[in-house]
Scaffold this motif. Structure first.
Motif, PDB file in Angstrom:
ATOM      1  N   ALA A  90      41.864  47.960  30.640  1.00 53.98           N
ATOM      2  CA  ALA A  90      42.874  49.009  30.718  1.00 53.98           C
ATOM      3  C   ALA A  90      44.181  48.374  31.162  1.00 53.98           C
ATOM      4  CB  ALA A  90      42.433  50.085  31.710  1.00 53.98           C
ATOM      5  N   ASP A  93      48.484  59.883  33.280  1.00 54.46           N
ATOM      6  CA  ASP A  93      47.270  59.325  32.682  1.00 54.46           C
ATOM      7  C   ASP A  93      47.298  59.609  31.180  1.00 54.46           C
ATOM      8  OD1 ASP A  93      44.685  58.714  31.842  1.00 54.46           O
ATOM      9  OD2 ASP A  93      43.738  59.477  33.666  1.00 54.46           O
ATOM     10  N   ASN A 145      42.040  65.699  29.801  1.00 51.71           N
ATOM     11  CA  ASN A 145      40.622  65.834  30.079  1.00 51.71           C
ATOM     12  C   ASN A 145      40.579  66.723  31.324  1.00 51.71           C
ATOM     13  OD1 ASN A 145      37.947  65.596  30.651  1.00 51.71           O
ATOM     14  ND2 ASN A 145      37.998  63.450  31.267  1.00 51.71           N
ATOM     15  N   ARG A 160      35.188  47.338  29.408  1.00 51.10           N
ATOM     16  CA  ARG A 160      36.127  47.463  30.518  1.00 51.10           C
ATOM     17  C   ARG A 160      37.455  46.727  30.329  1.00 51.10           C
ATOM     18  NH1 ARG A 160      35.401  51.465  31.748  1.00 51.10           N
ATOM     19  NH2 ARG A 160      36.491  51.273  33.728  1.00 51.10           N
ATOM     20  N   TYR A 198      40.592  65.909  36.146  1.00 48.45           N
ATOM     21  CA  TYR A 198      39.715  64.724  36.190  1.00 48.45           C
ATOM     22  C   TYR A 198      39.450  64.443  37.678  1.00 48.45           C
ATOM     23  CZ  TYR A 198      38.744  59.671  35.125  1.00 48.45           C
ATOM     24  OH  TYR A 198      38.213  58.417  34.982  1.00 48.45           O
ATOM     25  N   ALA A 236      45.186  58.171  28.915  1.00 49.01           N
ATOM     26  CA  ALA A 236      43.959  57.549  28.396  1.00 49.01           C
ATOM     27  C   ALA A 236      43.590  58.031  26.997  1.00 49.01           C
ATOM     28  CB  ALA A 236      42.796  57.800  29.356  1.00 49.01           C
ATOM     29  N   ALA A 284      41.148  52.339  33.809  1.00 48.48           N
ATOM     30  CA  ALA A 284      42.135  53.321  34.266  1.00 48.48           C
ATOM     31  C   ALA A 284      41.582  54.155  35.415  1.00 48.48           C
ATOM     32  CB  ALA A 284      42.548  54.236  33.114  1.00 48.48           C
TER      33      ALA A 284
END
Ligand SMILES: *Cc1c(COP(=O)(O)O)cnc(C)c1O
Length: 404
Positions: free
Chosen positions: A259, A215, A187, A257, A132, A217, A108
């Protein structure tokens, strides 16, 4: 002579985490043998789920046989993973996303940076503050951020302060942005957005032709059943939003890895389909995530896989509770840590972030992240992460409580 992209020369040096690493190693050199606990960097620590490991092994074995060997895969991801995502992440929540709206990738971080390729450099970009850093720096590299000013801000970016007063959810900015980055659960603040709050953004974006880059995540860390996991749970979002998701925090894939990004087919600007532009971008510059890794990712959607990743998330969220409770007891005001693996703590007595960071490192041997590193409105806060081991987290909290 080859000229360089001089936007890179405008980027401020000394990235947050390298400055932290520098201070930690200086402290280590002065205090040999002292045990330092990091609640700083947002990386997971628990191993991959057994079901994921098994799927990875099986996929490796497939690669060893001529009959089951795989070369280049589809740039957008294998159907087995796309179907599993559409079914488990969206349909299960009442959201219809078709598999040609999902693009599997290697992260991401890369997707949220690369997405800028399909947008004009003239677009005005709005970001939360604190934020972020990837959204800011990738737009700066593309030439969308203007100049980095002496106040520590980019001249062309719209900063949307997320403060204690607004519950760490941004207000609609005065100037109208073309691209709006939102991240919930957030975040670094650990804040969440309700459906009502996201609805305001979706309606605003549709009214102004803006695109929301959402986002998600940390959606797997949401415990409150009323909170949306996807922007596509909001009516109208299919006309104005792109969503980023990742297996990194959900299933411990930070080093493995995998996403995905969702670009709905209704999303059009200037008569062009953004889904088609992103498909064109990805098929030109990306050759797909590894088959082995996609097999591992798909395994989290099996019955057993779901149970295993849930128990790891619960483990981290228990750390979050230990941090929240411990710091609250020690007299700090803390936010986050309920629907997100981050705790956003107000520094004691209005201390500056970096001074507080130094105090906690020197007196308790605990590494945190100074809030000011995420943007001007992060001053006066520190971020702690719940991604450590339960033992180290408990010990860190005890040490912090003793010095606060
Ligand atoms: C960790 C994180 C991601 C995930 O990035 P990957 O490249 O998929 O590992 C995305 N967004 C935010 C805000 C994050 O903190």
């Amino acid at each position: 002579m080859a000229r360089i992209n001089d936007n890179f020369t405008k980027l401020p040096g000394s990235y947050l985490f390298s400055e932290i690493a520098r201070r930690v190693s200086a402290y280590r050199a002065e205090n040999p043998g002292k045990n330092i606990i990091s609640l700083g960097i947002g990386d997971v620590t628990q191993p991959l789920a057994p079901t994921v490991i098994k799927a990875l092994h099986e996929a490796v074995d497939e690669m060893s046989e001529k009959e089951t060997f795989r070369g280049y895969g589809p740039e957008r991801g294998y159907d087995f993973l796309l179907n599993a995502i559409a079914e488990n992440e969206y349909k299960a929540r009442g959201v219809d996303i078709s598999i040609d709206e999902i693009f599997v990738s290697d992260g991401a971080k890369s997707d949220s940076g690369n997405i800028g390729d399909i947008f004009s450099v003239d677009n005005i970009v709005a970001v939360c503050d604190p934020v972020y850093p990837v959204y800011v720096d990738t737009n700066a590299m593309a030439g969308r951020a203007g100049e980095f000013t002496s106040e520590g801000r980019w001249s062309k970016l719209i900063y949307m302060p997320c403060t204690e007063e607004n519950g760490f959810t941004p207000a609609i900015p005065e100037k109208t942005p073309d691209m709006i980055y939102l991240c919930f659960p957030n975040n670094p603040t650990g804040a969440t957005a309700t459906k009502e709050q996201l609805k305001v953004w979706v309606e605003y974006a549709n009214r102004n032709g803006s695109v929301i880059l959402y986002d998600a995540a940390y959606e797997a860390f949401i415990s409150d059943p009323d909170l949306p996991h996807s922007i596509f749970e909001i009516d109208g979002a299919r006309e104005c939003a792109i969503e980023f998701r990742s297996f990194s925090k959900t299933a411990g894939f930070t080093g493995t890895r995998c996403a995905y990004t969702v670009v709905p087919k209704e999303l059009k600007r200037e008569g062009m389909s953004l889904n088609q532009l992103w498909a064109r971008r990805q098929s030109t510059k990306f050759n797909g995530a590894p088959y082995i890794v996609q097999k591992g990712a798909a395994a989290i959607y099996t019955e057993q896989g779901k149970k295993e990743i849930r128990s790891v998330i619960d483990y981290y969220m228990n750390n979050a509770k230990v941090i929240r409770d411990g710091l609250t007891k020690a007299g700090l005001t803390v936010y986050g840590g309920v629907n997100a693996p981050y705790i956003w703590a107000k520094t004691p007595d209005g201390m500056k972030s970096w001074d507080c960071f130094d105090k906690l490192l020197k007196e308790a041997g605990v590494v945190t992240t100074p809030g000011a590193g995420f943007g001007p409105s992060g001053e006066g806060y520190i971020r702690l992460t719940a991604f450590g081991s339960a033992e180290a987290t408990a010990e860190a909290v005890e040490r912090l409580a003793n010095i606060l």
